[in-house]
Design an enzyme around this catalytic site. Structure first.
Site, PDB file in Angstrom:
ATOM      1  N   GLY A   1      23.768  44.532  47.771  1.00 29.84           N
ATOM      2  CA  GLY A   1      23.973  45.651  46.860  1.00 29.84           C
ATOM      3  C   GLY A   1      25.319  46.329  46.785  1.00 29.84           C
TER       4      GLY A   1
ATOM      5  CD  GLU B   1      19.180  39.312  51.807  1.00 34.41           C
ATOM      6  OE1 GLU B   1      18.977  38.347  52.546  1.00 34.41           O
ATOM      7  OE2 GLU B   1      18.364  39.716  50.956  1.00 34.41           O
ATOM      8  N   PRO B   2      24.925  40.809  51.481  1.00 33.61           N
ATOM      9  CG  PRO B   2      27.070  41.345  52.272  1.00 33.61           C
ATOM     10  CD  PRO B   2      25.686  41.001  52.728  1.00 33.61           C
ATOM     11  N   GLY B   3      26.299  39.912  48.284  1.00 36.87           N
ATOM     12  CA  GLY B   3      26.807  38.781  47.502  1.00 36.87           C
ATOM     13  C   GLY B   3      28.045  39.199  46.743  1.00 36.87           C
ATOM     14  NE  ARG B   4      27.534  43.422  41.910  1.00 36.81           N
ATOM     15  CZ  ARG B   4      27.024  43.046  40.740  1.00 36.81           C
ATOM     16  NH1 ARG B   4      27.807  42.636  39.784  1.00 36.81           N
ATOM     17  NH2 ARG B   4      25.715  43.105  40.532  1.00 36.81           N
TER      18      ARG B   4
ATOM     19  NE  ARG C   1      27.955  40.622  36.383  1.00 33.58           N
ATOM     20  CZ  ARG C   1      28.424  41.846  36.299  1.00 33.58           C
ATOM     21  NH1 ARG C   1      29.653  42.062  35.847  1.00 33.58           N
ATOM     22  NH2 ARG C   1      27.702  42.871  36.661  1.00 33.58           N
TER      23      ARG C   1
ATOM     24  CB  CYS D   1      28.781  29.938  17.367  1.00 32.12           C
ATOM     25  SG  CYS D   1      30.128  28.835  16.984  1.00 32.12           S
ATOM     26  CD  GLU D   2      24.824  34.732  20.980  1.00 33.55           C
ATOM     27  OE1 GLU D   2      24.571  33.511  21.054  1.00 33.55           O
ATOM     28  OE2 GLU D   2      24.294  35.580  21.687  1.00 33.55           O
TER      29      GLU D   2
ATOM     30  CE1 TYR E   1      24.502  37.447  41.590  1.00 33.30           C
ATOM     31  CE2 TYR E   1      25.933  39.333  41.907  1.00 33.30           C
ATOM     32  CZ  TYR E   1      24.872  38.573  42.302  1.00 33.30           C
ATOM     33  OH  TYR E   1      24.169  38.921  43.429  1.00 33.30           O
TER      34      TYR E   1
HETATM   35  N1  LLP Z   1      19.423  39.983  48.379  1.00 31.33           N
HETATM   36  C1  LLP Z   1      18.502  39.916  47.413  1.00 31.33           C
HETATM   37  C2  LLP Z   1      17.098  39.782  47.779  1.00 31.33           C
HETATM   38  C3  LLP Z   1      18.887  39.976  46.064  1.00 31.33           C
HETATM   39  O1  LLP Z   1      17.965  39.917  45.113  1.00 31.33           O
HETATM   40  C4  LLP Z   1      20.259  40.104  45.725  1.00 31.33           C
HETATM   41  C5  LLP Z   1      20.708  40.156  44.334  1.00 31.33           C
HETATM   42  C6  LLP Z   1      21.195  40.156  46.786  1.00 31.33           C
HETATM   43  C7  LLP Z   1      20.747  40.104  48.094  1.00 31.33           C
HETATM   44  C8  LLP Z   1      22.681  40.282  46.538  1.00 31.33           C
HETATM   45  O2  LLP Z   1      22.991  41.456  45.896  1.00 31.33           O
HETATM   46  P1  LLP Z   1      24.535  41.879  45.687  1.00 31.33           P
HETATM   47  O3  LLP Z   1      25.125  42.173  47.070  1.00 31.33           O
HETATM   48  O4  LLP Z   1      25.231  40.746  45.055  1.00 31.33           O
HETATM   49  O5  LLP Z   1      24.475  43.084  44.853  1.00 31.33           O
HETATM   50  N2  LLP Z   1      23.313  38.894  37.933  1.00 31.33           N
HETATM   51  C9  LLP Z   1      23.479  40.307  38.209  1.00 31.33           C
HETATM   52  C10 LLP Z   1      23.187  40.640  39.663  1.00 31.33           C
HETATM   53  C11 LLP Z   1      21.797  40.261  40.091  1.00 31.33           C
HETATM   54  C12 LLP Z   1      21.528  40.532  41.546  1.00 31.33           C
HETATM   55  C13 LLP Z   1      20.214  39.992  41.957  1.00 31.33           C
HETATM   56  N3  LLP Z   1      19.911  40.108  43.344  1.00 31.33           N
HETATM   57  C14 LLP Z   1      24.886  40.729  37.818  1.00 31.33           C
HETATM   58  O6  LLP Z   1      25.658  39.892  37.362  1.00 31.33           O
HETATM   59  O7  LLP Z   1      25.251  41.889  37.926  1.00 31.33           O
END
Ligand code: LLP
Length: 444
Positions: free
Chosen positions: A252, A294-297, A334, A365-366, A394
């Site tokens: 998050g 578990e951060p992603g972004r 996005r 084309c949109e 993403y």
């Molecule tokens: N853990 C779980 C269970 C999740 O569902 C997610 C993201 C994460 C970790 C990682 O979250 P982050 O640290 O990246 O915020 N496609 C969307 C974001 C969808 C996120 C879904 N779940 C976008 O482009 O903003």
């Protein structure tokens, strides 16, 4: 203390002696010439810096499992770097499991997540020896137990719960329960645990898992989440005599897409998490659980930029000025999906005054395929290279082949070296999965 997710640009970004933008010691205009555009560029230094920030920020808590949420950007090379940095992986599909496996990562540090994992995916997860499955629902508990039993294995699980907190990006609400497709409602936990204890004897429960949202700016939401998880953990110990000792807070933390965004630093977030954890450990009288985050972004976004070449431009009489690039919603969905905003600079004239307001349109084309509305940029002409920042997360992971356009290549840059880590899709790649039945074959 600042952390790398708070920056708008990769840490190595500068204007070089050619007067061009440079990242990782590589001239972006030269990269565009060498690899073509659109091009995803990942700065290794920025990625490693944020990993370092996370590890340092959480070092005050003794038991932390750092997991990277692969859904943000899942490629073999990126996974290999995160594995080197000691991160595990939160994966959500057979494809992500396989990519992480092919990268050579330690599969015991992988957690499999998702609300509808298939039989095949669960089998693959078990065969490749992944460390944890976050069990999401009653159907999955039964399926997982069946697969584990047929292999004479015990599967280590967390229970995904819905903690009654919902994040609407920069504000959040707390409710008794939430209408969510993910996880067990708080009122269903006991039934799930009873099944695990009495019936599903091939499952071993280690703890609880939740995820409250993405692009979060409010640190206090994590304190609320922790209280709910610790309280439930203590209750399960008391009621079932179990010793679950793991909590997973999900991901998050936010990033800075434009100057208007002020995400908190990873150090502030860690401080809130650790102090809330310590407070609740005392309050509920449990021994300190292992913490997963578990951060992603926030791990990958800032490290990534996308290069485009400017093509056609137009001025709508009494309307907007548009400049079109050679990519758009298929490499970055996005803006059209979430009205996401991005910051861009002209890589071949970064020092030029931003004299015009121009809308950067994609080539698809949109009408909704607009990458940046009303950007402040210098005069642009055909052939200029546009660098859009913060596209690491993403973008590629949600890219499509809309309009039958191939996905761009991706290069990793560091110390003036560029390495291709994803090849550009060719016309042949685009038709490689098509099959023409004999009856339709033409004479050509
Ligand atoms: N853990 C779980 C269970 C999740 O569902 C997610 C993201 C994460 C970790 C990682 O979250 P982050 O640290 O990246 O915020 N496609 C969307 C974001 C969808 C996120 C879904 N779940 C976008 O482009 O903003």
């Amino acid at each position: 203390m600042y952390s790398t997710n708070q920056f708008l640009k990769p840490v190595t970004t500068k204007i070089n002696d050619n007067g061009n933008l440079e990242i990782g010691g590589c001239d972006l205009v030269e990269l565009a010439e060498k690899y073509g555009t659109p091009l995803y560029v990942v700065d290794e230094q920025t990625l490693r810096n944020i990993c370092h920030d996370y590890k340092k920020a959480f070092s005050a808590y003794p038991k932390v499992n750092m997991m990277y949420a692969s859904k943000a950007l899942c490629t073999c090379a990126v996974s290999a770097i995160l594995n080197q940095e000691g991160f595990g992986f939160d994966v959500v599909s057979g494809g992500e499991i396989y990519t992480v496996y092919k990268s050579g990562a330690d599969m015991s540090k992988v957690l499999f997540n998702g609300n509808n994992k298939s039989y095949d995916e669960l089998e693959l997860a078990l065969d490749l020896g992944i460390g944890r499955v976050s069990a999401d629902n009653f159907f999955e508990l039964s399926l997982l137990n069946e697969i584990a039993k047929s292999r004479n294995k015990t599967v280590d699980i967390l229970l995904r719960i819905t903690p009654g907190i919902e994040c609407h990006t920069h504000e959040y609400i707390q409710t008794g329960h939430l209408d969510s497709k993910f996880g067990f409602d708080l009122t269903q936990i006991d039934e799930a645990v009873e099944l695990i204890v009495n019936e599903y004897t091939n499952l071993r429960l280690h703890g609880l898992h939740a995820h409250i949202g993405s692009q979060i700016f409010e640190t206090s939401i994590y304190a609320d989440e922790i209280e709910i998880l610790v309280k439930e953990l203590a209750r399960l110990r008391e009621k079932f005599g179990l010793e679950p000792d793991e909590i997973n807070l999900g991901g998050g933390p936010g990033v800075k897409y434009t100057d208007a965004d002020n995400p908190p630093s990873v150090y502030e977030i860690a401080e809130v998490i650790i102090s809330s954890l310590n407070k609740n450990i005392d309050k509920y009288g449990i021994k300190p659980p292992t913490l997963y985050i578990e951060p992603g972004r926030s791990v990958i976004s800032t490290a990534g930029v996308t290069l485009y070449t400017i093509g056609s431009s137009k001025q709508v009489p009494h309307g907007r000025k548009y400049a079109a690039v050679d990519g758009g919603m298929s490499d970055n969905p996005r803006p059209s999906m979430y009205q996401a905003e991005y910051f861009a600079q002209a890589a071949n004239k970064p020092a030029a005054e931003p004299l015009q307001t121009v809308t950067i349109a994609g080539r698809f084309c949109e009408s909704g395929d607009i990458l940046i509305k009303d950007a402040e940029l210098p005069e642009l002409e055909e052939g200029d290279i546009l660098c859009v920042f913060n596209t690491g997360a993403y973008n590629y992971s949600m890219a499509s082949n809309y309009n039958r356009v191939g996905k761009p290549a991706m290069v990793l840059v560091n110390s003036s070296q560029s390495d291709m880590i994803v090849k550009r899709e060719t016309l042949e790649d685009l038709v490689s999965h098509d099959v023409i039945p004999d009856k339709l074959k033409g004479s050509r």
